[in-house]
Design an enzyme around this catalytic site. Structure first.
Site, PDB file in Angstrom:
ATOM      1  N   HIS A  68      -3.206   7.092   1.962  1.00 35.77           N
ATOM      2  CA  HIS A  68      -3.597   5.869   1.481  1.00 35.77           C
ATOM      3  C   HIS A  68      -5.166   5.547   2.266  1.00 35.77           C
ATOM      4  O   HIS A  68      -5.222   5.735   3.415  1.00 35.77           O
ATOM      5  CB  HIS A  68      -2.662   4.930   2.086  1.00 35.77           C
ATOM      6  CG  HIS A  68      -3.252   3.588   1.767  1.00 35.77           C
ATOM      7  ND1 HIS A  68      -3.452   3.034   0.594  1.00 35.77           N
ATOM      8  CD2 HIS A  68      -3.215   2.413   2.690  1.00 35.77           C
ATOM      9  CE1 HIS A  68      -4.026   1.842   0.800  1.00 35.77           C
ATOM     10  NE2 HIS A  68      -3.691   1.266   2.089  1.00 35.77           N
ATOM     11  N   ASN A 106     -10.168  -0.224   0.116  1.00 35.37           N
ATOM     12  CA  ASN A 106      -8.620   0.003   0.072  1.00 35.37           C
ATOM     13  C   ASN A 106      -8.078  -0.817  -1.168  1.00 35.37           C
ATOM     14  O   ASN A 106      -8.276  -1.973  -1.266  1.00 35.37           O
ATOM     15  CB  ASN A 106      -7.872  -0.896   1.312  1.00 35.37           C
ATOM     16  CG  ASN A 106      -6.500  -0.745   1.376  1.00 35.37           C
ATOM     17  OD1 ASN A 106      -5.981  -0.478   0.185  1.00 35.37           O
ATOM     18  ND2 ASN A 106      -5.735  -1.125   2.410  1.00 35.37           N
ATOM     19  N   CYS A 150       0.840  -0.983   0.078  1.00 37.66           N
ATOM     20  CA  CYS A 150       0.068   0.033  -0.233  1.00 37.66           C
ATOM     21  C   CYS A 150       0.826   1.355  -0.085  1.00 37.66           C
ATOM     22  O   CYS A 150       0.395   2.354  -0.234  1.00 37.66           O
ATOM     23  CB  CYS A 150      -1.158   0.088   1.049  1.00 37.66           C
ATOM     24  SG  CYS A 150      -2.091  -1.556   1.162  1.00 37.66           S
TER      25      CYS A 150
HETATM   26  N1  COA Z   1     -18.093  -7.861  10.815  1.00 38.67           N
HETATM   27  C1  COA Z   1     -18.301  -8.260  12.045  1.00 38.67           C
HETATM   28  N2  COA Z   1     -17.746  -8.429  13.203  1.00 38.67           N
HETATM   29  C2  COA Z   1     -16.313  -8.528  12.915  1.00 38.67           C
HETATM   30  C3  COA Z   1     -15.634  -8.212  11.524  1.00 38.67           C
HETATM   31  C4  COA Z   1     -16.615  -8.134  10.472  1.00 38.67           C
HETATM   32  N3  COA Z   1     -16.296  -7.849   9.516  1.00 38.67           N
HETATM   33  N4  COA Z   1     -14.459  -8.094  11.644  1.00 38.67           N
HETATM   34  C5  COA Z   1     -14.419  -8.725  12.966  1.00 38.67           C
HETATM   35  N5  COA Z   1     -15.271  -8.621  13.776  1.00 38.67           N
HETATM   36  C6  COA Z   1     -15.457  -8.646  14.989  1.00 38.67           C
HETATM   37  C7  COA Z   1     -14.233  -9.593  15.733  1.00 38.67           C
HETATM   38  O1  COA Z   1     -14.333 -10.925  15.595  1.00 38.67           O
HETATM   39  C8  COA Z   1     -14.258  -9.109  17.401  1.00 38.67           C
HETATM   40  O2  COA Z   1     -15.234  -9.945  17.828  1.00 38.67           O
HETATM   41  P1  COA Z   1     -14.935 -10.530  19.339  1.00 38.67           P
HETATM   42  O3  COA Z   1     -14.654  -9.421  20.293  1.00 38.67           O
HETATM   43  O4  COA Z   1     -16.240 -11.259  19.795  1.00 38.67           O
HETATM   44  O5  COA Z   1     -13.608 -11.430  19.178  1.00 38.67           O
HETATM   45  C9  COA Z   1     -14.748  -7.875  17.183  1.00 38.67           C
HETATM   46  O6  COA Z   1     -15.536  -7.689  15.902  1.00 38.67           O
HETATM   47  C10 COA Z   1     -13.530  -6.758  17.277  1.00 38.67           C
HETATM   48  O7  COA Z   1     -12.738  -7.113  16.341  1.00 38.67           O
HETATM   49  P2  COA Z   1     -11.383  -6.074  16.054  1.00 38.67           P
HETATM   50  O8  COA Z   1     -10.267  -7.070  15.177  1.00 38.67           O
HETATM   51  O9  COA Z   1     -10.960  -5.732  17.369  1.00 38.67           O
HETATM   52  O10 COA Z   1     -12.071  -4.984  15.286  1.00 38.67           O
HETATM   53  P3  COA Z   1     -11.326  -3.556  14.909  1.00 38.67           P
HETATM   54  O11 COA Z   1     -12.289  -2.473  15.728  1.00 38.67           O
HETATM   55  O12 COA Z   1     -10.005  -3.477  15.351  1.00 38.67           O
HETATM   56  O13 COA Z   1     -11.751  -3.373  13.531  1.00 38.67           O
HETATM   57  C11 COA Z   1     -10.573  -3.596  11.374  1.00 38.67           C
HETATM   58  C12 COA Z   1     -11.187  -4.206  12.486  1.00 38.67           C
HETATM   59  C13 COA Z   1     -10.061  -4.554  10.509  1.00 38.67           C
HETATM   60  C14 COA Z   1     -11.601  -2.730  10.617  1.00 38.67           C
HETATM   61  C15 COA Z   1      -9.452  -2.514  11.831  1.00 38.67           C
HETATM   62  O14 COA Z   1      -8.611  -3.089  12.918  1.00 38.67           O
HETATM   63  C16 COA Z   1      -8.615  -1.901  11.037  1.00 38.67           C
HETATM   64  O15 COA Z   1      -9.114  -1.266  10.108  1.00 38.67           O
HETATM   65  N6  COA Z   1      -7.261  -1.970  10.853  1.00 38.67           N
HETATM   66  C17 COA Z   1      -6.475  -1.645   9.827  1.00 38.67           C
HETATM   67  C18 COA Z   1      -6.251  -2.444   8.753  1.00 38.67           C
HETATM   68  C19 COA Z   1      -5.956  -1.939   7.488  1.00 38.67           C
HETATM   69  O16 COA Z   1      -6.009  -0.726   7.201  1.00 38.67           O
HETATM   70  N7  COA Z   1      -5.000  -2.857   6.659  1.00 38.67           N
HETATM   71  C20 COA Z   1      -4.540  -2.355   5.376  1.00 38.67           C
HETATM   72  C21 COA Z   1      -3.300  -1.352   5.670  1.00 38.67           C
HETATM   73  S1  COA Z   1      -2.705  -0.913   4.268  1.00 38.67           S
END
Ligand code: COA
EC number: 2.3.1.180
Length: 335
Positions: A261, A291, A119
């Protein structure tokens, strides 16, 4: 390729282009595949839908279409292009897809190669290309960012599949001895944290003959630790931009546009808050595309040029970040 003989060479931004596949995948539709909802995805990421390449599409085709529209805006004769750098992590040919873009364009005088930095790829390619121009080696260059991550997403993994989409963007940039619109840059890598986001090779052991083993090539789907990547982005991106402002004697209030990004709206908002850049100056189109990896920054720039948000001489602070882990920033003036 004609050698340029200026003492001081700067960079001028002449054109932008983009392309996205016409196939739309909405949050609602993803929730038919994995246990998620439109509400969850929108509130955690800001994404509503993304584009998915059709089976006949590939990175070279998307990159070609984006490049062609950038060339049209720049009003260049295609034969005058010296260099094409394609930022991609998903080439349709592992030996490189840039030569295919060169051939489709008929840019027979251009050298063309791929650059991979996930990215951060477009930003790293833009910086690399600018250095070639400033060194006087090339006059006209295309920087293309194109990715087709839909081919490498685990569509059963709700933690990552909601984020990604396909697309391409391109900038046409030119060396000039009149001014320098490439104001400054910085780049960083931390391979120690590389395990947080990977598209790793998956090699199966096989044998050629009885006692000669080999590993067959292939890839596992994207593996991501979302929380760690999130923490990395909201910490490092403001730091690198702040350092760049200081290095170039700029400050965040002199910036017309912040183009990050497009990974997650919460990351954009958090970086903007930390740099005290008001929301109106932070461009975002991730709601429509998710993304698109190396494509997000040129896709966003092109949209903002074409809807007349970005105008001639506007100052743009931009930052790419992602797998590697890698991140970088550049300060440019459009035009
Ligand atoms: N739908 C519903 N629930 C979901 C889910 C989805 N698509 N994805 C994860 N969950 C759940 C998880 O299982 C977790 O449940 P639990 O507490 O029962 O285990 C809960 O939601 C929280 O998960 P978590 O990983 O803490 O969520 P988050 O608030 O961190 O959001 C992302 C997840 C991926 C949206 C976030 O971490 C993010 O955007 N990170 C950056 C990723 C990124 O930008 N990557 C590319 C970089 S170039």
């Amino acid at each position: 390729m004609e050698e340029i003989k200026f003492n001081q060479i700067g960079v001028s931004f002449k054109g932008s282009g983009s392309y996205v596949p016409d196939q739309i995948l909405t949050n609602e539709e993803i929730s038919q595949k994995v246990d998620t909802s439109d509400e969850w995805i929108k509130s955690r990421t800001g994404i509503s839908e993304r584009r998915i390449s059709r089976v006949e599409d590939n990175v070279a085709d998307m990159g070609y279409k984006a490049a062609l529209t950038a060339i049209e805006m720049a009003n260049w004769d295609i034969k005058t292009i010296d260099l094409i750098v394609l930022a991609t992590s998903t080439p349709n040919d592992l030996f490189g897809s840039a030569p295919s873009i060169q051939a489709k364009l008929g840019a027979s005088n251009a050298v063309a190669f791929d650059l991979t930095a996930a990215c951060s790829g477009f930003l790293f390619a833009l910086i690399t290309t600018s250095q070639f121009l400033k060194a006087g080696n090339f006059k006209r260059a295309l920087v293309v960012g194109a990715d087709q991550l839909s081919s490498f997403v685990d569509w059963n993994d709700r933690r990552s599949c909601i984020l990604f989409g396909d697309g391409a963007g391109a900038l046409a940039i030119e060396a000039t001895n009149e001014f320098d619109n490439f104001i400054g840059f910085d780049m960083r890598t931390d391979g120690e944290r590389g395990c947080f986001l990977n598209l790793p090779s998956k090699n199966n052991e096989d044998s050629i003959i009885d006692n000669i083993q080999f590993l067959s090539g292939g890839f596992s789907p994207i593996q991501m630790n979302g929380q760690e990547v999130y923490k990395f982005a909201v910490k490092e991106v403001p730091i690198i931009l702040d350092k760049l402002f200081k290095k170039t004697n700029y400050s965040s209030d002199k910036v017309d546009w912040l183009i990050l990004h497009q990974a997650n709206q919460r990351i954009l908002d958090s970086v903007g808050d930390r740099l005290r850049i008001p929301k109106e100056k932070i461009l975002s189109n991730l709601e429509k595309y998710g993304n698109t990896s190396a494509a997000t920054i040129p896709l966003m720039i092109d949209e903002a040029i074409r809807n007349h948000s970005i105008k001639q001489n506007d100052i743009i602070a931009t930052s790419g970040f992602g797998a590697g882990l890698s991140w970088g920033a550049a300060l440019i003036k459009w035009g």
